[in-house]
Design an enzyme around this catalytic site. Sequence first.
Site, PDB file in Angstrom:
ATOM      1  N   SER A  24      31.405  24.105  51.010  1.00  0.00           N
ATOM      2  CA  SER A  24      31.850  25.460  50.704  1.00  0.00           C
ATOM      3  C   SER A  24      31.357  26.499  51.703  1.00  0.00           C
ATOM      4  CB  SER A  24      31.388  25.852  49.299  1.00  0.00           C
ATOM      5  OG  SER A  24      29.984  25.676  49.163  1.00  0.00           O
ATOM      6  N   HIS A  32      26.836  32.235  47.673  1.00  0.00           N
ATOM      7  CA  HIS A  32      27.504  31.837  48.909  1.00  0.00           C
ATOM      8  C   HIS A  32      27.616  33.065  49.816  1.00  0.00           C
ATOM      9  CE1 HIS A  32      28.866  28.394  46.475  1.00  0.00           C
ATOM     10  NE2 HIS A  32      29.080  27.780  47.626  1.00  0.00           N
TER      11      HIS A  32
END
Length: 265
Positions: free
Chosen positions: A40, A247
């Site tokens: 990711s 993230h």
Amino acid sequence: MSRVRVVSVALTAAALSITTLAAATQANAAGVRYAALGDSYSAGVGSGSYTSESGSCSRSTKAYPYLWNAAHAPTSFSFVACSGATTGDVIANQLGVLNTSTTLVSITIGGNDAGFASTMQTCVLNSESSCLSAVDTAKSYATTTLPGKLSNLYGQIKSKAPNAKVVVLGYPHLYQVPGSCIFGISDTKRTAINSAADTLDTVIAKQAANAGFTFKDVRTVFAGHEICGSSTQWLNSTTLPISDSYHPNASGQASGYLPSFSAAA
């Protein structure tokens, strides 16, 4: 020569310089065949603007591979990084884009093998002792099991793309400790989570070196921009959708990962 004329000439020269620089940058990438692999952090989860073709892999037009491709116009670009990918997933689903013509490869991998998502969930929702235990488990996996998995993956990348420069990027600290956050998890938990990133990066760097790959440590460039950081935040805290949490955001991709990769590409 009149002042207006001087300014006009100067502006024209500047425009030509910019055009020449852009053309040179793209010319330097002529013949480059770039494959972006990984999880990711390479797909761009957390930065939004996900492409419809990528489905649950959540590949973003704001991810560093996509940005590098747009800036350099390589001869070919294969963007196959995928949210949630482990070393096994890369082997099973991503290595098909590599061949002897591939000249450049980027990858972030290892966090999901070590249980990044479940560790973060435990640390956010459960007690301090549960968090520290989960971090210890992740670190133990990273030091005992992950090296073999990375060695196998890197070996297969090298076999399938023997002529490629492979750039392995690490993971940043998620938190600045002590930081500016008044609420949220404790500094003890934050420090433990950062220590897991340290362990992970140490293992990844060693295996990358063993394979003859280039490792780029992003912890320094992200310093001050972590969650609770003193500068503009480049990482998402808990957010919606939940999958975007913890993230890099668009700034983290453009100002953190992109220059780190570009310096090695």
